[in-house]
Design an enzyme around this catalytic site. Structure first.
Site, PDB file in Angstrom:
ATOM      1  N   HIS A 110     -33.187   0.241  93.326  1.00 33.45           N
ATOM      2  CA  HIS A 110     -33.510   0.174  91.890  1.00 33.45           C
ATOM      3  C   HIS A 110     -34.515   1.263  91.521  1.00 33.45           C
ATOM      4  O   HIS A 110     -34.338   2.000  90.540  1.00 33.45           O
ATOM      5  CB  HIS A 110     -34.126  -1.194  91.553  1.00 33.45           C
ATOM      6  CG  HIS A 110     -33.148  -2.319  91.517  1.00 33.45           C
ATOM      7  ND1 HIS A 110     -31.996  -2.287  90.780  1.00 33.45           N
ATOM      8  CD2 HIS A 110     -33.162  -3.533  92.135  1.00 33.45           C
ATOM      9  CE1 HIS A 110     -31.333  -3.425  90.934  1.00 33.45           C
ATOM     10  NE2 HIS A 110     -32.028  -4.204  91.753  1.00 33.45           N
ATOM     11  N   HIS A 155     -32.851  -2.941  98.731  1.00 34.68           N
ATOM     12  CA  HIS A 155     -32.350  -3.315  97.407  1.00 34.68           C
ATOM     13  C   HIS A 155     -33.333  -2.884  96.313  1.00 34.68           C
ATOM     14  O   HIS A 155     -32.948  -2.221  95.339  1.00 34.68           O
ATOM     15  CB  HIS A 155     -32.122  -4.832  97.360  1.00 34.68           C
ATOM     16  CG  HIS A 155     -31.537  -5.316  96.069  1.00 34.68           C
ATOM     17  ND1 HIS A 155     -30.211  -5.628  95.927  1.00 34.68           N
ATOM     18  CD2 HIS A 155     -32.100  -5.535  94.852  1.00 34.68           C
ATOM     19  CE1 HIS A 155     -29.981  -6.023  94.680  1.00 34.68           C
ATOM     20  NE2 HIS A 155     -31.117  -5.986  94.013  1.00 34.68           N
ATOM     21  N   GLU A 156     -34.613  -3.253  96.471  1.00 31.43           N
ATOM     22  CA  GLU A 156     -35.604  -2.890  95.456  1.00 31.43           C
ATOM     23  C   GLU A 156     -35.877  -1.389  95.450  1.00 31.43           C
ATOM     24  O   GLU A 156     -36.089  -0.791  94.395  1.00 31.43           O
ATOM     25  CB  GLU A 156     -36.901  -3.668  95.705  1.00 31.43           C
ATOM     26  CG  GLU A 156     -36.751  -5.186  95.648  1.00 31.43           C
ATOM     27  CD  GLU A 156     -36.155  -5.676  94.343  1.00 31.43           C
ATOM     28  OE1 GLU A 156     -36.335  -4.993  93.303  1.00 31.43           O
ATOM     29  OE2 GLU A 156     -35.495  -6.734  94.359  1.00 31.43           O
ATOM     30  N   ASP A 199     -28.378  -8.950  88.550  1.00 37.91           N
ATOM     31  CA  ASP A 199     -28.168  -7.571  88.105  1.00 37.91           C
ATOM     32  C   ASP A 199     -26.770  -7.397  87.526  1.00 37.91           C
ATOM     33  O   ASP A 199     -26.587  -6.747  86.484  1.00 37.91           O
ATOM     34  CB  ASP A 199     -28.360  -6.604  89.280  1.00 37.91           C
ATOM     35  CG  ASP A 199     -29.757  -6.680  89.869  1.00 37.91           C
ATOM     36  OD1 ASP A 199     -30.685  -7.019  89.113  1.00 37.91           O
ATOM     37  OD2 ASP A 199     -29.913  -6.423  91.071  1.00 37.91           O
TER      38      ASP A 199
END
Length: 626
Positions: free
Chosen positions: A432, A428-429, A504
């Protein structure tokens, strides 16, 4: 005297003493008592010679037997106990000294008083409490009358105060207020030329930008008395108190002229009059009216300047802002990078900092959007961290950790997650970070971490290279794609999605709706603003927007918002599919080390990707370098 602390304490002690007495009597009444005999039984025992002593106290009889055991009895009220015993057959010989010791006590007034008090004490307690409450209410009313006296705290120019040297990052505001200082020091210089100094100066700025500090600096530079009071202290529940307090405050100010009167959070008393739709506060409006009258009543040479502070200028009454009252407005913006560097220099002055490794300019660049209060908190957090680590100097590590603590909260290393969740957070990170790094308009990635911090399971920090005052449409679209990179990475890698992207999605939806309704960035709906920002107060609640468009336009707005969000998601998804190898490499490194700084992330992203089945390394696409 009852309104004093000593008088109130005395009454409380008296009530407690009475309660103790009642409890004592209750205890005595519940104590074990001697055997009780009927009066005819007492007469029979006297005749039989079984009683050695008899004590008669009015109608109460205390009997003592030869073995020193005791009993009690009671005669009929209204007649002497001896007569009643003789009516039951007791003769004078039976009561002779040779057979029985007889003692007759005289009635005691004290016993009658104690009995009376025992009956009346509960009622006296109730009456006393009611009297005490009434006196307290009367004292409150008297105190309300004395509330007319201003609660303003006065600071004289002789005391050590803040000066302009202690205020940084607001150079334009300091220049505006320096004229006020010059007028207070040399009023004749302005009066001679016919100039009129503003009677009121309104400091407007976000919370923490230094409004109160700047007002104190004006007083410190001028060396004049400084009255400080909060706007909420004018408003009381008693009618007329606020207006009286305003009158007293301005009277004090005129007596100590030249001086400065600082009213903090003036929006507490200066809101629009009559805007409450039935929920307005008449006492507050009377207080505001009195303030308006007093500000008009100042003489030109009174040398009394009112400085007020608020972060809600939009809700102030227009009569308060007209020329002749608060006719000068000083705006305190969020400091830029140079201003943040100056504020850091002020707060770190005299602190044991590793000056060789700590660069305040770099630190200022890493804190976009911080106000003075945030920077002060940042320096304090860094000092606390250095003390915890038993260091003698504050290093860059402590400042970097403090920045992250202020933005996102402390690390939660004790939080235990499964390997599966750790892998999801890492991808997930990484999603980004990869999307933000590839899109040229996005801010550079500063740090990526999968360590839980605050309410977040992990975070990706992207910081701008320089401060901006304008935001382009492409920049907002880049931010939206970067925010959706985490959700796109989950769907791409795991063929499933989680709840980790909830924040988000909220931010992306807010950005898209703002583009359409506030910024006029929709090709379909054109350069228009939809929905008027107005403050309406109804039953204590604020309604933030008035809808001024039809249902068909609302449908178009929803469609445009959905279109923008979907385009941003598809853009993020296509980037991640193109840079899937970099996504996997960064996620695997995050699982291993948990945190990547900017240099480590960019170096890892730029490494040629070696296919797992061997072959020629794949270089990074040229778009990422841009």
């Amino acid at each position: 005297m009852l309104n004093s602390a000593r008088g109130r304490n005395s009454i409380v002690l008296l009530i407690l003493g009475l309660i103790v007495i009642v409890l004592v009597f209750q205890f005595r009444s519940n104590a074990p008592r001697p055997e009780s005999l009927a009066l005819n039984q007492v007469a029979a025992k006297i005749q039989a010679g079984d009683i050695s002593s008899l004590v008669i106290d009015d109608n109460d009889l205390e009997i003592v037997f030869p073995d020193n055991s005791k009993a009690i009895s009671r005669a009929e009220p209204g007649r002497p106990a001896i007569e009643q015993l003789m009516d039951l057959g007791v003769t004078a010989d039976d009561l002779s000294p040779e057979r029985i010791q007889l003692e007759i006590k005289q009635p005691s007034d004290f016993n009658q008083i104690i009995t009376l008090v025992t009956y009346l004490l509960p009622g006296l307690l109730v009456v006393g409490l009611i009297f005490f409450m009434l006196r307290q209410a009367q004292g409150s009313n008297n105190q309300a009358l004395s509330f007319g006296k201003s609660r303003a705290r006065m600071f004289t120019g002789d005391q050590p105060t803040v000066t302009f040297a202690d205020v940084a990052g607001v150079d334009e505001a300091k220049q505006e207020l320096y004229e006020v200082v010059e007028f207070l020091k040399e009023p004749e210089k302005f009066i001679k030329l016919g100039a009129r100094i503003p009677k009121g100066v309104l400091l407007i700025g976000a919370p923490g930008t230094g409004k109160t500090l700047l007002a104190k600096a004006v007083s410190g530079e001028a060396g004049v008395p400084f009255f400080s009071i909060s706007g909420s202290e004018f408003v009381e529940m008693f009618v007329g108190v606020g207006a009286s307090r305003v009158r007293d405050l301005f009277d004090q100010a005129k007596r100590h002229s030249p001086c400065i009167v600082f009213v903090d959070e003036i929006d507490a008393v200066g809101r629009h009059r009559g805007a409450g739709l039935g929920g307005s506060h008449d006492e507050r409006e009377q207080t505001l009216n009195q303030m308006l009258v007093e500000m008009d009543g100042f003489d030109t040479d009174a040398s009394v300047i009112i400085v007020a502070a608020t972060n809600r200028p939009d809700i102030l009454d227009p009569a308060l802002l007209r020329p002749g009252r608060f006719d000068r407005r000083v705006i305190l913006d969020r400091p830029d990078m140079r201003g943040r560097e100056q504020i850091l220099d002020v707060h770190t002055k005299g602190m044991p900092i590793d000056r060789e490794r700590v660069d305040l300019k770099t630190l200022a660049k890493a804190t976009p959007g911080f106000v003075g209060a945030d920077i002060e908190n940042l320096v304090n957090e860094a000092a606390i961290l250095a003390a915890r680590r038993n260091k003698t100097e504050i290093g860059p590590e402590e400042f970097q950790e403090a920045v992250e603590r202020v933005i996102a909260g402390p690390e939660r290393k004790s939080r235990i997650i499964s390997e599966e969740e750790k892998q999801i957070v890492a991808y997930h990170e990484a999603g980004h970070a990869v999307v933000m790094h590839v899109i040229p308009e996005a801010d550079p990635v500063h740090k990526v971490s999968i360590i839980a911090r605050g309410m977040m399971g992990g975070f990706t920090m992207a910081l701008p290279e320089e401060d901006r005052t304008l935001t382009s449409r492409n920049k907002i679209k880049a931010d939206m794609a970067g925010l959706l990179g985490g959700r796109a990475a989950e769907a791409l890698v795991f063929n499933d999605i989680t709840s980790g992207a909830s924040n988000d999605l909220e931010r992306v939806t807010e950005l898209a709706r703002g583009m359409i309704t506030r910024l006029g960035m929709s090709e379909e709906l054109g350069p228009m603003v939809y929905g008027q920002k107005e403050e309406l107060v109804f039953l204590g609640r604020e309604i933030g927007e008035q809808r001024d468009y039809s249902e068909s336009v609302a449908e178009k707005i929803d469609w445009e918002v959905r279109k923008l969000v979907q385009e941003a998601y598809e853009r993020a998804e296509s980037i991640l599919m193109e840079y899937r190898a970099q996504l996997d490499a960064i996620a695997e490194r995050l699982i291993e080390v948990e945190t990547l700084d900017r240099a480590g992330f960019e170096a890892l992203f730029a490494e040629p990707v070696i296919p797992k089945n061997g072959g020629t390394p794949i270089p990074v696409a040229a778009e990422a370098a841009s």
